[in-house]
Design an enzyme around this catalytic site. Structure first.
Site, PDB file in Angstrom:
ATOM      1  N   HIS A  13       2.593   2.252  -6.397  1.00 27.95           N
ATOM      2  CA  HIS A  13       2.259   1.500  -5.169  1.00 27.95           C
ATOM      3  C   HIS A  13       0.744   1.524  -4.979  1.00 27.95           C
ATOM      4  O   HIS A  13       0.182   2.537  -4.575  1.00 27.95           O
ATOM      5  CB  HIS A  13       2.941   2.165  -3.957  1.00 27.95           C
ATOM      6  CG  HIS A  13       2.655   1.481  -2.648  1.00 27.95           C
ATOM      7  ND1 HIS A  13       3.642   1.235  -1.726  1.00 27.95           N
ATOM      8  CD2 HIS A  13       1.514   1.008  -2.097  1.00 27.95           C
ATOM      9  CE1 HIS A  13       3.119   0.642  -0.668  1.00 27.95           C
ATOM     10  NE2 HIS A  13       1.825   0.492  -0.869  1.00 27.95           N
ATOM     11  N   HIS A  15      -2.826  -1.051  -3.751  1.00 26.45           N
ATOM     12  CA  HIS A  15      -3.425  -2.314  -3.297  1.00 26.45           C
ATOM     13  C   HIS A  15      -4.732  -2.515  -4.055  1.00 26.45           C
ATOM     14  O   HIS A  15      -5.705  -1.802  -3.811  1.00 26.45           O
ATOM     15  CB  HIS A  15      -3.710  -2.258  -1.790  1.00 26.45           C
ATOM     16  CG  HIS A  15      -2.480  -2.035  -0.970  1.00 26.45           C
ATOM     17  ND1 HIS A  15      -1.744  -3.059  -0.435  1.00 26.45           N
ATOM     18  CD2 HIS A  15      -1.834  -0.898  -0.631  1.00 26.45           C
ATOM     19  CE1 HIS A  15      -0.695  -2.568   0.210  1.00 26.45           C
ATOM     20  NE2 HIS A  15      -0.728  -1.244   0.106  1.00 26.45           N
ATOM     21  N   LYS A  97       8.655  -6.800  -2.276  1.00 28.71           N
ATOM     22  CA  LYS A  97       8.193  -5.918  -1.211  1.00 28.71           C
ATOM     23  C   LYS A  97       8.671  -6.421   0.139  1.00 28.71           C
ATOM     24  O   LYS A  97       8.440  -7.580   0.499  1.00 28.71           O
ATOM     25  CB  LYS A  97       6.662  -5.898  -1.242  1.00 28.71           C
ATOM     26  CG  LYS A  97       6.046  -5.071  -0.161  1.00 28.71           C
ATOM     27  CD  LYS A  97       6.129  -3.605  -0.471  1.00 28.71           C
ATOM     28  CE  LYS A  97       5.696  -2.802   0.751  1.00 28.71           C
ATOM     29  NZ  LYS A  97       5.399  -1.418   0.416  1.00 28.71           N
ATOM     30  N   HIS A 134       8.437  -1.155   3.065  1.00 30.19           N
ATOM     31  CA  HIS A 134       7.585  -0.528   4.080  1.00 30.19           C
ATOM     32  C   HIS A 134       8.517  -0.188   5.229  1.00 30.19           C
ATOM     33  O   HIS A 134       8.934  -1.059   5.991  1.00 30.19           O
ATOM     34  CB  HIS A 134       6.468  -1.475   4.536  1.00 30.19           C
ATOM     35  CG  HIS A 134       5.546  -0.813   5.517  1.00 30.19           C
ATOM     36  ND1 HIS A 134       4.269  -0.444   5.200  1.00 30.19           N
ATOM     37  CD2 HIS A 134       5.745  -0.403   6.798  1.00 30.19           C
ATOM     38  CE1 HIS A 134       3.706   0.167   6.246  1.00 30.19           C
ATOM     39  NE2 HIS A 134       4.592   0.191   7.224  1.00 30.19           N
ATOM     40  N   HIS A 172       5.825   5.239   0.481  1.00 30.05           N
ATOM     41  CA  HIS A 172       4.902   6.094   1.239  1.00 30.05           C
ATOM     42  C   HIS A 172       5.578   6.792   2.405  1.00 30.05           C
ATOM     43  O   HIS A 172       5.235   6.565   3.558  1.00 30.05           O
ATOM     44  CB  HIS A 172       3.655   5.327   1.690  1.00 30.05           C
ATOM     45  CG  HIS A 172       3.887   3.939   2.234  1.00 30.05           C
ATOM     46  ND1 HIS A 172       4.812   3.651   3.206  1.00 30.05           N
ATOM     47  CD2 HIS A 172       3.315   2.744   1.919  1.00 30.05           C
ATOM     48  CE1 HIS A 172       4.772   2.356   3.474  1.00 30.05           C
ATOM     49  NE2 HIS A 172       3.874   1.792   2.704  1.00 30.05           N
ATOM     50  N   ASP A 245      -0.516   4.288  -2.608  1.00 29.47           N
ATOM     51  CA  ASP A 245      -0.842   3.417  -1.484  1.00 29.47           C
ATOM     52  C   ASP A 245      -2.351   3.366  -1.255  1.00 29.47           C
ATOM     53  O   ASP A 245      -2.808   3.223  -0.120  1.00 29.47           O
ATOM     54  CB  ASP A 245      -0.107   3.835  -0.203  1.00 29.47           C
ATOM     55  CG  ASP A 245      -0.139   2.746   0.857  1.00 29.47           C
ATOM     56  OD1 ASP A 245      -0.404   1.580   0.508  1.00 29.47           O
ATOM     57  OD2 ASP A 245       0.093   3.075   2.032  1.00 29.47           O
TER      58      ASP A 245
HETATM   59  C1  NCD Z   1      -2.038  -1.077   3.517  1.00 30.80           C
HETATM   60  C2  NCD Z   1      -3.124  -2.120   3.298  1.00 30.80           C
HETATM   61  O1  NCD Z   1      -4.249  -1.904   3.757  1.00 30.80           O
HETATM   62  O2  NCD Z   1      -2.845  -3.135   2.637  1.00 30.80           O
HETATM   63  N1  NCD Z   1      -2.450  -0.189   4.571  1.00 30.80           N
HETATM   64  C3  NCD Z   1      -1.983   1.060   4.787  1.00 30.80           C
HETATM   65  O3  NCD Z   1      -2.384   1.678   5.781  1.00 30.80           O
HETATM   66  N2  NCD Z   1      -1.131   1.622   3.978  1.00 30.80           N
HETATM   67  C4  NCD Z   1      -0.755  -1.738   3.805  1.00 30.80           C
HETATM   68  C5  NCD Z   1       0.452  -0.841   3.653  1.00 30.80           C
HETATM   69  O4  NCD Z   1       0.810  -0.417   2.568  1.00 30.80           O
HETATM   70  O5  NCD Z   1       1.069  -0.540   4.679  1.00 30.80           O
HETATM   71 ZN    ZN Z   2       0.719  -0.011   0.763  1.00 32.19          ZN
END
Ligand code: NCD
Ligand code: ZN
Length: 343
Positions: A13, A15, A97, A134, A172, A245
């Site tokens: 996971h 971003h 997702k 999520h 997460h 995450d």
């Molecule tokens: C994530 C993001 O910034 O894309 N932020 C976070 O606090 N984890 C989004 C997510 O995974 O919830």
């Molecule tokens: Zn995330």
């Protein structure tokens, strides 16, 4: 010097964001991981196989040999069984997702009512596409610290019953409620645990002044929940595996009167986990958590390459260049005990 060698881990996971930002985020992940599940919450979100393929091309431009991004689709109220079939026919989409609409960063197009997606979820179950969740409700009357537990009760429990063959990853996780539910749940249910939810509890966010760089969603919880997560991650139970995450935001968007949710950890992910496992006396369980359980659950082969970590303290940079701006990484300016070394 103390050293440990592990099967190369994967991040289930992360971003990466897009375009300019990939120059930082992809090499950071690729320095540690063999594969990474790329979150689809771009603006606009990655909702079709065609968009996932285009995004994969952009990710590959920054990916060195030995690193494979794995793609996901962002479920909306309009995702159809045909979209799922197309995903199954690709060899790069591994999951979809579920963001409840409004739950977190870039989730405005998320699902408003999961009961309307039954045909799509049935198609995922049939085609072996994983559901990545999520797990937070979004109703304004539910306290932000209770949103995960409430989601488990009201949404996840019925969902798992309705689709007994659908593989579901509760992403997460942040509470003992989640640990207990996943542990007692069916073999089709697993959970990822981030490094920051192992390192932090809500005192680290709120005591002595608000720390915007410790703000993420789901929000960090009280100490007893942190302890439950550490116990789960270090237990050797194959139901729990690594998902950072890592969620980069510019410093300006974090240090702000309405700061964004997300903690950046891709620069030091495996080192952060290693330190937690060492404190828990469970370094021998790190490889299974980081490198075996996730691949096994996703039905993918384990990596064959290895990485080596040495007990070699280093200081995390205060900032990294992020596009035309900077971001503040997790543990900025602080020392970590373990370091990946090239042997
Ligand atoms: C994530 C993001 O910034 O894309 N932020 C976070 O606090 N984890 C989004 C997510 O995974 O919830
Ligand atoms: Zn995330």
């Amino acid at each position: 010097m103390q050293k440990i060698t592990l099967t190369k881990p994967d991040d289930w996971h992360v971003h990466f964001r897009d375009n300019l930002y990939l120059a930082l985020t992809v090499p950071h992940s690729a320095a540690q991981f063999g594969r990474a599940i790329a979150m689809p919450n771009l603006v606009p979100p990655v909702t079709t196989v065609g968009q996932a393929q285009d995004y994969l091309v952009r990710l590959r431009e920054h990916s060195p040999a030995g690193f494979t991004p794995l793609m996901t689709l962002y479920l909306t109220d309009n995702t159809t069984p045909a979209d799922i079939e197309a995903a199954a026919n690709s060899d790069f989409v591994h999951g979809c997702k579920l963001y409840p609409a409004g739950a977190t960063t870039n989730s405005d197009n998320g699902v408003t009512d999961i009961s309307k997606l039954s045909a799509t979820l049935a198609a995922m179950e049939e085609h072996g596409i994983l559901l990545l969740v999520h797990g937070e409700v979004t109703h304004s009357d539910v306290d932000v610290f209770d949103r995960e537990a409430r989601f488990i009760e009201t949404t996840l429990e019925p969902l798992v019953k309705q689709f007994p063959r659908l593989k579901v990853v509760l992403e997460h996780i942040t509470t003992k409620d989640a640990v207990d539910f996943v542990q007692q749940g069916p073999a089709t249910l697993a959970a990822t645990i981030t490094p920051h939810h192992l390192w932090l509890n809500r005192n680290d966010l709120l005591v002595g002044g608000i720390k915007p760089h410790h703000y993420c969603l789901p929000i960090v919880k009280r100490h007893s929940h942190q302890q439950a997560l550490i116990k789960a991650a270090t237990s050797g139970n194959p139901t729990f595996f690594l998902g950072t995450d890592s969620a980069p935001h510019t410093r300006a968007n974090k240090e702000n009167a309405c700061g964004c949710a997300g903690i950046y950890s891709a620069h030091a992910a495996i080192e952060l986990y290693a330190e937690v496992f060492e404190h828990a006396g469970a370094l021998d369980k790190l490889e299974a958590f980081a490198s075996h359980h996730g691949a096994d659950f996703y039905g993918l082969p384990r990596n064959t390459a290895t990485i080596t970590l040495a007990k070699q303290p280093w200081t995390v940079p205060e900032v990294y260049t992020y596009g035309n701006e900077v971001l503040v990484p997790f543990m900025a300016g602080q020392n970590l005990q373990w370091k990946i070394i090239n042997e």
